[in-house]
Design a protein around this motif. Structure first.
Motif, PDB file in Angstrom:
ATOM      1  N   GLY A  63      -3.083  -7.415  59.443  1.00 19.61           N
ATOM      2  CA  GLY A  63      -2.146  -8.770  59.529  1.00 19.61           C
ATOM      3  C   GLY A  63      -2.182  -9.700  60.524  1.00 19.61           C
ATOM      4  O   GLY A  63      -1.580 -10.757  60.464  1.00 19.61           O
ATOM      5  N   VAL A  64      -2.739  -9.232  61.683  1.00 18.06           N
ATOM      6  CA  VAL A  64      -2.795 -10.062  63.046  1.00 18.06           C
ATOM      7  C   VAL A  64      -4.136 -10.744  63.053  1.00 18.06           C
ATOM      8  O   VAL A  64      -5.245 -10.149  62.875  1.00 18.06           O
ATOM      9  CB  VAL A  64      -2.597  -8.888  64.342  1.00 18.06           C
ATOM     10  CG1 VAL A  64      -2.613 -10.065  65.395  1.00 18.06           C
ATOM     11  CG2 VAL A  64      -1.400  -8.506  64.210  1.00 18.06           C
ATOM     12  N   ARG A  65      -4.163 -12.001  63.124  1.00 19.78           N
ATOM     13  CA  ARG A  65      -5.401 -12.755  63.412  1.00 19.78           C
ATOM     14  C   ARG A  65      -6.234 -12.199  64.485  1.00 19.78           C
ATOM     15  O   ARG A  65      -5.668 -11.942  65.598  1.00 19.78           O
ATOM     16  CB  ARG A  65      -5.292 -14.105  63.462  1.00 19.78           C
ATOM     17  CG  ARG A  65      -4.866 -14.847  62.073  1.00 19.78           C
ATOM     18  CD  ARG A  65      -4.374 -16.211  62.131  1.00 19.78           C
ATOM     19  NE  ARG A  65      -3.835 -16.561  60.736  1.00 19.78           N
ATOM     20  CZ  ARG A  65      -4.379 -17.138  59.694  1.00 19.78           C
ATOM     21  NH1 ARG A  65      -6.118 -17.409  60.049  1.00 19.78           N
ATOM     22  NH2 ARG A  65      -4.115 -17.847  58.723  1.00 19.78           N
ATOM     23  N   ALA A  66      -7.374 -12.414  64.531  1.00 21.68           N
ATOM     24  CA  ALA A  66      -8.547 -12.263  65.691  1.00 21.68           C
ATOM     25  C   ALA A  66      -9.614 -13.122  65.724  1.00 21.68           C
ATOM     26  O   ALA A  66      -9.495 -13.390  64.692  1.00 21.68           O
ATOM     27  CB  ALA A  66      -8.516 -10.643  65.649  1.00 21.68           C
ATOM     28  N   LYS A  67     -10.223 -13.346  66.941  1.00 20.80           N
ATOM     29  CA  LYS A  67     -11.346 -14.046  66.784  1.00 20.80           C
ATOM     30  C   LYS A  67     -12.303 -13.518  68.145  1.00 20.80           C
ATOM     31  O   LYS A  67     -11.823 -13.262  69.179  1.00 20.80           O
ATOM     32  CB  LYS A  67     -11.276 -15.510  67.119  1.00 20.80           C
ATOM     33  CG  LYS A  67     -12.352 -16.303  67.359  1.00 20.80           C
ATOM     34  CD  LYS A  67     -12.080 -17.895  67.252  1.00 20.80           C
ATOM     35  CE  LYS A  67     -11.452 -18.484  68.629  1.00 20.80           C
ATOM     36  NZ  LYS A  67     -11.411 -19.868  68.575  1.00 20.80           N
ATOM     37  N   GLU A  68     -13.540 -13.216  67.800  1.00 24.13           N
ATOM     38  CA  GLU A  68     -14.346 -12.553  68.703  1.00 24.13           C
ATOM     39  C   GLU A  68     -13.549 -11.359  69.756  1.00 24.13           C
ATOM     40  O   GLU A  68     -13.791 -11.235  70.698  1.00 24.13           O
ATOM     41  CB  GLU A  68     -14.804 -13.578  69.928  1.00 24.13           C
ATOM     42  CG  GLU A  68     -15.599 -14.634  69.169  1.00 24.13           C
ATOM     43  CD  GLU A  68     -15.916 -15.711  70.228  1.00 24.13           C
ATOM     44  OE1 GLU A  68     -15.511 -15.652  71.141  1.00 24.13           O
ATOM     45  OE2 GLU A  68     -16.548 -16.787  69.877  1.00 24.13           O
ATOM     46  N   GLY A  69     -12.736 -10.535  68.763  1.00 25.85           N
ATOM     47  CA  GLY A  69     -12.448  -9.249  69.266  1.00 25.85           C
ATOM     48  C   GLY A  69     -11.146  -9.483  69.973  1.00 25.85           C
ATOM     49  O   GLY A  69     -10.521  -8.397  70.567  1.00 25.85           O
ATOM     50  N   GLN A 128       8.780 -15.063  61.435  1.00 24.53           N
ATOM     51  CA  GLN A 128       8.218 -16.291  61.054  1.00 24.53           C
ATOM     52  C   GLN A 128       6.826 -16.267  61.474  1.00 24.53           C
ATOM     53  O   GLN A 128       5.756 -16.745  60.621  1.00 24.53           O
ATOM     54  CB  GLN A 128       8.895 -17.405  61.330  1.00 24.53           C
ATOM     55  CG  GLN A 128      10.452 -17.727  60.700  1.00 24.53           C
ATOM     56  CD  GLN A 128      11.258 -18.599  61.639  1.00 24.53           C
ATOM     57  OE1 GLN A 128      10.739 -19.363  62.496  1.00 24.53           O
ATOM     58  NE2 GLN A 128      12.264 -18.954  60.878  1.00 24.53           N
ATOM     59  N   LEU A 129       6.332 -15.981  62.634  1.00 18.16           N
ATOM     60  CA  LEU A 129       4.940 -16.117  63.221  1.00 18.16           C
ATOM     61  C   LEU A 129       4.273 -14.930  62.628  1.00 18.16           C
ATOM     62  O   LEU A 129       2.972 -15.117  62.406  1.00 18.16           O
ATOM     63  CB  LEU A 129       4.974 -16.174  64.758  1.00 18.16           C
ATOM     64  CG  LEU A 129       5.576 -17.150  65.476  1.00 18.16           C
ATOM     65  CD1 LEU A 129       5.407 -17.163  66.897  1.00 18.16           C
ATOM     66  CD2 LEU A 129       5.247 -18.552  64.610  1.00 18.16           C
ATOM     67  N   LYS A 130       4.812 -13.899  62.473  1.00 11.68           N
ATOM     68  CA  LYS A 130       4.136 -12.675  61.648  1.00 11.68           C
ATOM     69  C   LYS A 130       3.592 -13.125  60.311  1.00 11.68           C
ATOM     70  O   LYS A 130       2.561 -12.688  59.973  1.00 11.68           O
ATOM     71  CB  LYS A 130       4.906 -11.692  61.672  1.00 11.68           C
ATOM     72  CG  LYS A 130       4.237 -10.367  61.028  1.00 11.68           C
ATOM     73  CD  LYS A 130       5.290  -9.088  60.917  1.00 11.68           C
ATOM     74  CE  LYS A 130       4.583  -8.022  60.291  1.00 11.68           C
ATOM     75  NZ  LYS A 130       5.445  -6.688  60.355  1.00 11.68           N
ATOM     76  N   ALA A 131       4.266 -14.050  59.684  1.00  7.83           N
ATOM     77  CA  ALA A 131       3.824 -14.458  58.287  1.00  7.83           C
ATOM     78  C   ALA A 131       2.454 -15.411  58.337  1.00  7.83           C
ATOM     79  O   ALA A 131       1.799 -15.467  57.378  1.00  7.83           O
ATOM     80  CB  ALA A 131       5.050 -15.171  57.628  1.00  7.83           C
ATOM     81  N   ILE A 132       2.265 -15.817  59.547  1.00  2.00           N
ATOM     82  CA  ILE A 132       0.933 -16.626  59.639  1.00  2.00           C
ATOM     83  C   ILE A 132      -0.123 -15.737  60.367  1.00  2.00           C
ATOM     84  O   ILE A 132      -1.051 -16.495  60.622  1.00  2.00           O
ATOM     85  CB  ILE A 132       1.064 -17.835  60.129  1.00  2.00           C
ATOM     86  CG1 ILE A 132       1.358 -17.665  61.791  1.00  2.00           C
ATOM     87  CG2 ILE A 132       2.027 -18.760  59.258  1.00  2.00           C
ATOM     88  CD1 ILE A 132       1.418 -19.051  62.311  1.00  2.00           C
ATOM     89  N   GLY A 133      -0.064 -14.326  60.663  1.00  2.00           N
ATOM     90  CA  GLY A 133      -0.992 -13.667  61.407  1.00  2.00           C
ATOM     91  C   GLY A 133      -0.563 -13.710  62.911  1.00  2.00           C
ATOM     92  O   GLY A 133      -1.692 -13.280  63.518  1.00  2.00           O
ATOM     93  N   VAL A 134       0.377 -14.267  63.424  1.00  2.00           N
ATOM     94  CA  VAL A 134       0.392 -14.183  64.887  1.00  2.00           C
ATOM     95  C   VAL A 134       1.556 -13.217  65.433  1.00  2.00           C
ATOM     96  O   VAL A 134       2.382 -13.033  64.539  1.00  2.00           O
ATOM     97  CB  VAL A 134       0.951 -15.645  65.350  1.00  2.00           C
ATOM     98  CG1 VAL A 134       1.284 -15.724  66.888  1.00  2.00           C
ATOM     99  CG2 VAL A 134       0.029 -16.663  65.084  1.00  2.00           C
ATOM    100  N   ASP A 135       1.135 -12.318  66.420  1.00  2.00           N
ATOM    101  CA  ASP A 135       1.955 -11.257  66.931  1.00  2.00           C
ATOM    102  C   ASP A 135       2.665 -11.692  68.006  1.00  2.00           C
ATOM    103  O   ASP A 135       1.982 -12.160  69.130  1.00  2.00           O
ATOM    104  CB  ASP A 135       1.094 -10.005  67.019  1.00  2.00           C
ATOM    105  CG  ASP A 135       1.678  -8.745  67.643  1.00  2.00           C
ATOM    106  OD1 ASP A 135       2.992  -8.575  67.221  1.00  2.00           O
ATOM    107  OD2 ASP A 135       1.322  -8.187  68.756  1.00  2.00           O
ATOM    108  N   LEU A 136       3.900 -11.708  67.944  1.00  2.00           N
ATOM    109  CA  LEU A 136       4.861 -12.351  69.117  1.00  2.00           C
ATOM    110  C   LEU A 136       5.607 -10.877  69.750  1.00  2.00           C
ATOM    111  O   LEU A 136       6.485 -10.543  68.795  1.00  2.00           O
ATOM    112  CB  LEU A 136       5.940 -13.208  68.848  1.00  2.00           C
ATOM    113  CG  LEU A 136       6.511 -13.961  70.040  1.00  2.00           C
ATOM    114  CD1 LEU A 136       5.681 -14.642  71.059  1.00  2.00           C
ATOM    115  CD2 LEU A 136       7.505 -14.979  69.226  1.00  2.00           C
TER     116      LEU A 136
END
Length: 543
Positions: free
Chosen positions: A382-388, A411-419
């Motif tokens: 569920g967490v976004r990533a780019k180039e690892g 709220q940020l988890k819902a868009i794929g951001v891990d805080l």
């Protein structure tokens, strides 16, 4: 110290001009100290005497007005010093206090103060031009220990005593906000002998102030007791009292647990506090009590991003995070029905406030699109990533309530951001900011002047909110507003700066900090200054 903002009528801007003796600062929506009819503003004749017991939630081990920065310590320190000027909480106007007259030159680089006669420090020495020079030089010498005052005086070029009643402060660059700064507690005046004390002795309350109360005793983590200053008769015109304080003493008790503060007020062990939990505020709405509320002016609670980090240097990431935050949900579910979400970088009680709510709309779909377009793809977890590299961040904070950040985390988890949340001390947060060893910090800064934007967000400042970013055009705008004496010109520059800070997500506003006094009905005229600091000078107790 989270509480409830005042919901009052919005006022039309007052003029900002180059005036002698008073300066209007354009107070848009600068709410008054209390609603009409509140027991806080009694029409009864004040009764001298008595001790008012006021509960604080924490003690930082220092009550020197020129060193303290947190609300609880300020509540004590403010009562011990008078300032050169005062600021009307209803209009934002700068009016005389220790200075009976003041003026600025045409480009706001030089300020002349003419002092009133008869004012003294608690040690008997006179408040004169030389003592102003001593104070301001002592604040500069304190450096970072004077967390607020040092920023107000950072660009001072010279402090000149013209005669016993006249002092001139010159700056290396325009500084239109300086008159407002001279109304604050942190530039309040201590006796010249106090400047010679160690920082430890000053923190311990061994100084001699110019205000209506003196320090009788101070026991760290227990209590501070202030005594009425005999012979005090130089109040600001913003106060109704014109002589000695009515209260004989004020006792500030340190009560860390919120439930204990509630119980102590209900049982009469304390008379008032500004630290009742949001859940318990309604207990003191009537029934022998009253609540008085005001939003703190200045920069609202923000997530401050470290833009020197690769991920947060990308404006799309910062903008997505801002769009994903539901500010209404924060205030409605965690605070009270009167709390207000951020409508801009500045709170609504700040002079030159403008509503930028349209730029802060909750838009999770827009946030996801920004991240999609920037190449951040959602992984199996569920967490976004780019180039690892995962789109994961840590917010380092020391201010409560943690529940606000926990909701933002969801709220940020819902868009794929891990805080991730890291609670620590203010010293550790400051060190992390200095070392650039953080992703986000969290906090606000109270000040009743829009130049607080420059203090927090200019790239060349030492504040954590400066984002550690490269210089940008907004720095020029922030500098220009500090030089603008014409109210319309300054309004445009402040608006431009706020709009840029929000659109480019250098600022990620959350909600307005506010302060609520909850008190027994026997407490009268305990008020707020323009900066929402507590003022006990007019306060009195009915028998």
């Amino acid at each position: 110290m989270p509480a409830i903002p005042l919901r009052g009528k919005r006022r039309r801007p007052a003029a900002l001009g180059l005036l002698v003796g008073s300066v209007a600062l354009l107070a848009t929506a600068c709410g008054g100290a209390a609603d009409a009819g509140s027991p806080a503003s009694s029409s009864a004749t004040p009764v001298p005497g008595g001790n008012l017991t006021f509960a604080l939630s924490v003690d930082r081990g220092c009550i020197d007005p020129q060193q303290v920065g947190n609300n609880d310590a300020i509540a004590i320190a403010r009562q011990t010093v008078a300032s050169l000027t005062s600021q009307d909480p209803k209009t934002g106007e700068i009016v005389p206090w220790l200075a009976e007259k003041f003026e600025a030159n045409t480009n706001a680089t030089s300020f002349t103060f003419t002092l009133r006669g008869g004012a003294t420090f608690a040690d008997g020495s006179a408040v004169d031009a030389a003592s102003v020079k001593t104070n301001f030089e002592a604040i500069k010498a304190l450096g970072a220990k004077a967390t607020l005052g040092s920023t107000y005086l950072s660009d001072v070029k010279a402090i000149t005593v013209k005669d016993p009643k006249t002092v001139v402060v010159d700056f290396t660059k325009p500084n239109a906000q300086f008159l407002q700064a001279t109304s604050t507690f942190t530039l309040g005046l201590l006796s010249p002998s106090s400047a010679k004390l160690s920082v430890e002795d000053r923190c311990a309350g061994k100084f001699s102030g110019s205000g209506p109360f003196t320090v009788k005793s101070y026991t760290v983590d227990k209590e501070a007791v202030l005594s009425r200053r005999a012979g005090y008769s130089w109040p600001s015109s913003t106060n109704s009292n014109k002589g000695e304080a009515y209260l004989e003493t004020v006792t500030f008790k340190i009560i860390p647990e919120a439930g204990n503060r509630t119980g102590s007020l209900q049982s009469g062990q304390i008379d008032a506090t500004a630290a009742i939990s949001a859940a318990d505020i309604k207990l003191f709405d009537g029934n022998g009590f009253w609540n008085q509320t005001r939003a703190n002016p200045g920069v609202v609670y923000n997530l401050y991003s470290n833009e020197s980090s690769p991920k947060l240097k990308d404006p799309a990431v910062r903008q997505a995070i801002s769009k994903a935050i539901n500010r209404e949900e924060i205030t409605k579910t965690l605070l009270t029905e009167a709390d207000q979400p951020a409508k801009g970088v500045l709170s609504h009680t700040t002079p030159f406030f403008k509503d930028f709510n349209s730029l802060l709309k909750y838009d999770p779909d827009g946030a996801k699109k920004l991240l999609d377009d920037a190449g951040w793809k959602t992984g199996a977890d569920g967490v976004r990533a780019k180039e690892g590299v995962k789109l994961s961040f840590k917010v380092t904070y020391w201010q409560s309530p943690k529940e606000v950040l926990e909701l933002v985390q969801q709220q940020l988890k819902a868009i794929g951001v891990d805080l991730q949340l890291k609670f620590t001390t203010i010293a550790d947060v400051t060190a992390a900011q200095a070392d650039k060893n953080y992703d986000f910090s969290y906090g606000n800064l109270t000040r009743s002047d829009p130049d607080v934007l420059r203090t927090v967000f200019a790239s060349n400042t030492a504040r954590g909110g400066s984002n550690l970013r490269d210089p940008l055009p907004v720095d020029t705008t922030l500098g220009d507003q500090a030089a603008a004496l014409d109210k319309d010109a300054r309004q445009k520059l402040v608006d431009q700066a706020q709009e840029t800070l929000i659109k480019e997500a250098h600022s990620i506003p959350l909600y307005e900090l506010s302060t609520t006094i909850s008190a027994s009905e026997k407490v009268h005229d305990l008020k707020f200054e323009a900066s929402s600091r507590l003022d006990f000078y007019d306060a009195w107790l009915s028998k």
